[in-house]
Write a protein that holds these residues in place. Sequence first.
Motif, mmCIF file in Angstrom:
data_model
loop_
_atom_site.group_PDB
_atom_site.id
_atom_site.type_symbol
_atom_site.label_atom_id
_atom_site.label_comp_id
_atom_site.label_asym_id
_atom_site.label_seq_id
_atom_site.Cartn_x
_atom_site.Cartn_y
_atom_site.Cartn_z
ATOM 1 N N THR A 137 44.698 37.194 41.572
ATOM 2 C CA THR A 137 44.236 37.623 40.251
ATOM 3 C C THR A 137 44.168 36.401 39.349
ATOM 4 O O THR A 137 44.695 35.333 39.688
ATOM 5 C CB THR A 137 45.198 38.647 39.606
ATOM 6 O OG1 THR A 137 46.442 38.011 39.341
ATOM 7 C CG2 THR A 137 45.406 39.866 40.494
ATOM 8 N N GLU A 138 43.540 36.558 38.199
ATOM 9 C CA GLU A 138 43.446 35.444 37.256
ATOM 10 C C GLU A 138 44.833 34.994 36.796
ATOM 11 O O GLU A 138 45.110 33.811 36.683
ATOM 12 C CB GLU A 138 42.619 35.881 36.033
ATOM 13 C CG GLU A 138 42.391 34.777 35.026
ATOM 14 C CD GLU A 138 41.557 35.249 33.847
ATOM 15 O OE1 GLU A 138 41.675 34.614 32.788
ATOM 16 O OE2 GLU A 138 40.804 36.238 33.977
ATOM 17 N N ARG A 139 45.722 35.901 36.582
ATOM 18 C CA ARG A 139 47.069 35.578 36.103
ATOM 19 C C ARG A 139 48.003 35.146 37.224
ATOM 20 O O ARG A 139 48.872 34.301 37.047
ATOM 21 C CB ARG A 139 47.658 36.788 35.378
ATOM 22 C CG ARG A 139 49.011 36.532 34.798
ATOM 23 C CD ARG A 139 49.471 37.713 33.987
ATOM 24 N NE ARG A 139 50.788 37.477 33.410
ATOM 25 C CZ ARG A 139 51.363 38.279 32.572
ATOM 26 N NH1 ARG A 139 50.741 39.380 32.206
ATOM 27 N NH2 ARG A 139 52.550 38.019 32.098
ATOM 28 N N GLY A 142 52.123 34.268 37.087
ATOM 29 C CA GLY A 142 52.534 33.803 35.751
ATOM 30 C C GLY A 142 53.280 34.891 35.013
ATOM 31 O O GLY A 142 52.765 35.979 34.814
ATOM 32 N N SER A 146 53.231 33.314 29.926
ATOM 33 C CA SER A 146 52.227 32.567 30.684
ATOM 34 C C SER A 146 50.809 32.738 30.135
ATOM 35 O O SER A 146 49.934 31.936 30.446
ATOM 36 C CB SER A 146 52.247 32.967 32.159
ATOM 37 O OG SER A 146 51.837 34.314 32.306
ATOM 38 N N THR A 147 50.587 33.770 29.343
ATOM 39 C CA THR A 147 49.232 33.963 28.802
ATOM 40 C C THR A 147 49.063 33.316 27.452
ATOM 41 O O THR A 147 48.023 33.452 26.811
ATOM 42 C CB THR A 147 48.889 35.476 28.698
ATOM 43 O OG1 THR A 147 49.864 36.116 27.864
ATOM 44 C CG2 THR A 147 48.871 36.112 30.078
#
Length: 150
Positions: A137-139, A142, A146-147
């Motif tokens: 996934t994109e994340r 994290g 983390s975002t």
Amino acid sequence: MQVKIKKLSEKIGKEFKAPTYATKGSAGCDLVACIDKPITLKPGEIMKIPTGIAIQIPSPAYAGFIFPRSGLSSKHGINLVNCVGVIDSDYTGEIICPVQNNGSEPYIIEPGERIAQLVIMPIVQVDFVWVEELDETERGAGGFGSTGKK
């Protein structure tokens, strides 16, 4: 949906309010302290407060969730110890609210005082499947923060 409710105290519906929605738009209905005399909750103290009722949720597709009342939390620091209580569809015992005083002053819980709120919500029971890897996934993995901070 109908949820069966059982009075465990004769005070419910007479001296103390039965669970009710305050407005047509209310998600939760108030639960009251079904106690005989005022209880002083000291700062940091935890107490199990009975509500005088039991419910029967008609399907495992639903559960009851007990949330703190925002006024008690924001004004006096009175919260539920477990943050949110879960009433499974097969639990038919008394609803007990484990409250904690996170404030700096003692708080007196009065007989019949609204102490928590009950919300009925849908539940999905899932089938867990063991795998060696999870999809990317994109994340990814994290975690906390983390975002980014905005």
